[in-house]
Motif scaffolding. Structure first.
Motif, PDB file in Angstrom:
ATOM      1  N   TYR A  32      -9.692  -0.645  -3.827  1.00  0.00           N
ATOM      2  CA  TYR A  32      -8.742  -0.732  -4.941  1.00  0.00           C
ATOM      3  C   TYR A  32      -9.344  -1.418  -6.167  1.00  0.00           C
ATOM      4  O   TYR A  32      -8.648  -1.615  -7.164  1.00  0.00           O
ATOM      5  CB  TYR A  32      -7.491  -1.513  -4.523  1.00  0.00           C
ATOM      6  N   HIS A 181       2.967  -0.568  -2.783  1.00  0.00           N
ATOM      7  CA  HIS A 181       3.245   0.483  -1.794  1.00  0.00           C
ATOM      8  C   HIS A 181       4.735   0.705  -1.550  1.00  0.00           C
ATOM      9  O   HIS A 181       5.154   1.800  -1.197  1.00  0.00           O
ATOM     10  CB  HIS A 181       2.541   0.141  -0.474  1.00  0.00           C
ATOM     11  N   HIS A 204      -0.324   5.652   2.761  1.00  0.00           N
ATOM     12  CA  HIS A 204      -0.691   4.377   3.390  1.00  0.00           C
ATOM     13  C   HIS A 204       0.530   3.857   4.157  1.00  0.00           C
ATOM     14  O   HIS A 204       1.661   3.975   3.666  1.00  0.00           O
ATOM     15  CB  HIS A 204      -1.124   3.385   2.307  1.00  0.00           C
ATOM     16  N   CYS A 207       3.700   2.026   2.852  1.00  0.00           N
ATOM     17  CA  CYS A 207       4.775   2.723   2.131  1.00  0.00           C
ATOM     18  C   CYS A 207       5.988   2.877   3.054  1.00  0.00           C
ATOM     19  O   CYS A 207       5.866   2.817   4.269  1.00  0.00           O
ATOM     20  CB  CYS A 207       4.310   4.114   1.702  1.00  0.00           C
ATOM     21  N   THR A 221      -6.740   2.902   3.911  1.00  0.00           N
ATOM     22  CA  THR A 221      -7.480   3.550   2.819  1.00  0.00           C
ATOM     23  C   THR A 221      -8.708   4.278   3.363  1.00  0.00           C
ATOM     24  O   THR A 221      -8.979   5.413   2.972  1.00  0.00           O
ATOM     25  CB  THR A 221      -7.864   2.523   1.735  1.00  0.00           C
ATOM     26  N   THR A 240      -1.143   5.768  -2.331  1.00  0.00           N
ATOM     27  CA  THR A 240      -1.601   4.391  -2.132  1.00  0.00           C
ATOM     28  C   THR A 240      -2.145   3.934  -3.481  1.00  0.00           C
ATOM     29  O   THR A 240      -2.033   4.671  -4.481  1.00  0.00           O
ATOM     30  CB  THR A 240      -2.649   4.286  -1.000  1.00  0.00           C
ATOM     31  N   GLU A 241      -2.715   2.755  -3.527  1.00  0.00           N
ATOM     32  CA  GLU A 241      -3.217   2.233  -4.804  1.00  0.00           C
ATOM     33  C   GLU A 241      -4.272   3.198  -5.348  1.00  0.00           C
ATOM     34  O   GLU A 241      -5.134   3.685  -4.597  1.00  0.00           O
ATOM     35  CB  GLU A 241      -3.808   0.839  -4.566  1.00  0.00           C
ATOM     36  N   ASN A 270       1.250   2.354  -9.620  1.00  0.00           N
ATOM     37  CA  ASN A 270       0.407   2.640  -8.473  1.00  0.00           C
ATOM     38  C   ASN A 270      -0.914   1.886  -8.562  1.00  0.00           C
ATOM     39  O   ASN A 270      -1.839   2.167  -7.829  1.00  0.00           O
ATOM     40  CB  ASN A 270       0.187   4.152  -8.300  1.00  0.00           C
TER      41      ASN A 270
END
Ligand code: 13P
Ligand code: SF4
Length: 316
Positions: A32, A181, A204, A207, A221, A240-241, A270
């Motif tokens: 990330y 998330h 992910h 969430c 990830t 996801t991020e 995000n």
């Protein structure tokens, strides 16, 4: 080099490479992190890979480009190394959703339970834990325990709910969540899917359940990246991020990756604003000045090391 002078990334790259050689330092980065940091990192990974690599390295200095708990985990595993996090304000809303004193009361209220904590926690919470897990190994580790073992799981309620659902367990969950998330919008992702029917949905487990249920793949990830690399679809909606898209595009240049929108069109929801606090310039300064350093008091580190090492043993 004067920090106020250098805006030239090429010069920064050279200085960072020189300092790394001189100081026997290793730069580790979570997926990330900003692209510019992923580009210069010696090692990129998810939380599990970062913990594993920290335990293995023979570098004298680890520059952990991630958030504070990742630096703490590295320091707990490598007490004799200097661990730097370029910006120690890089916290984690999920770790913050688990106050250590409240968690202690939660543990005490469930005396016959095994305590499992997600790695996104403070060292103090880990010290109250029997086994630490990451999103990359949580399911496997929990499924390896006897089916009737009573478990409390914290702090991520969505990851806990996911594991309960797929493994048939009934863990008692702490009510925490990640502000990135937990905010992805089912409606907007369904709209994206309608516009891109060829795209598979990667989610992910931090969430919420409705997003997990529409996913073609739920995973950490690294697991999502691996799925995209080995799967045959031409496109993916990535829930996801959005930092992970850098490595996905690098590994699969022929595929299309679409960052999933969050529920608020006004913000870059995000993106993890904590993760993005680290910059190339701060990496350079951290290496040059050997600060800010992560310190974990020895008593806490001693107690927190055992459940992290247990995780590493169980995920071999
Ligand atoms: P993983 O690195 O385990 O996928 O976790 C994501 C995360 O939110 C890290 O903070
Ligand atoms: Fe924490 Fe969420 Fe940021 Fe990960 S993305 S570091 S869980 S706030």
């Amino acid at each position: 080099m004067n920090p106020s002078e250098h805006h030239d990334p090429g010069q920064l790259h050279e200085e960072i490479a020189r300092l790394k050689r001189e100081k026997n330092a290793l730069i580790m980065a979570h997926y990330y992190q900003r692209d510019e940091i992923q580009e210069i990192a010696d090692f990129i990974g998810d939380s599990l890979a970062l913990a594993r690599q920290a335990a293995l390295t023979d570098a004298d200095i680890i520059v952990m480009c991630g958030v504070h708990f990742m630096g703490e985990t590295a320091k707990i595993l490598c007490p004799d190394k200097k661990v730097l996090v370029p910006d120690t304000a890089a916290g984690c809303s999920l770790a913050d959703s688990c106050d250590p004193e409240e968690f202690r009361a939660f543990v005490e209220a469930h005396p016959d339970h095994t305590v499992i904590s997600y790695v996104n926690t403070s060292a103090t919470v880990k010290a109250l834990t029997d086994i630490v897990v990451t999103s990359g190994n949580a399911r496997r580790i929990i499924e390896s325990l006897p089916a009737d073992e009573k478990i409390i799981f914290g702090p991520d309620r969505n990851l806990g709910d996911y594991i309960n659902r797929v493994s048939g367990r009934n863990m008692t969950l702490w009510n925490g969540a990640c502000h990135v998330h937990d905010r992805f919008s089912l409606e907007k992702i369904m709209e994206l899917k309608r516009a891109n029917p060829e795209a598979k949905i990667l989610v992910h487990p931090e969430c919420r359940r409705p997003l997990q249920l529409i996913a073609d793949k739920v995973g950490s990830t690294a697991a999502l990246l691996d799925f995209a690399r080995t799967d045959e679809a031409p496109a993916y909606i990535v829930v996801t991020e959005s930092g992970i898209l850098f490595e996905m595009r690098k590994k699969c240049p022929e595929k299309k990756f679409i960052a999933a929108p969050a529920d608020d069109a006004e913000c870059q929801c995000n993106e993890c604003d904590y993760m993005k606090l680290n910059t190339l310039e701060k990496v350079y300064r951290a290496l040059r000045d050997e600060t800010p350093e992560i310190i974990v008091d020895e008593e806490t580190a001693e107690k927190a090391r055992r459940p992290i090492e247990r995780m590493l043993e169980l995920s071999l």
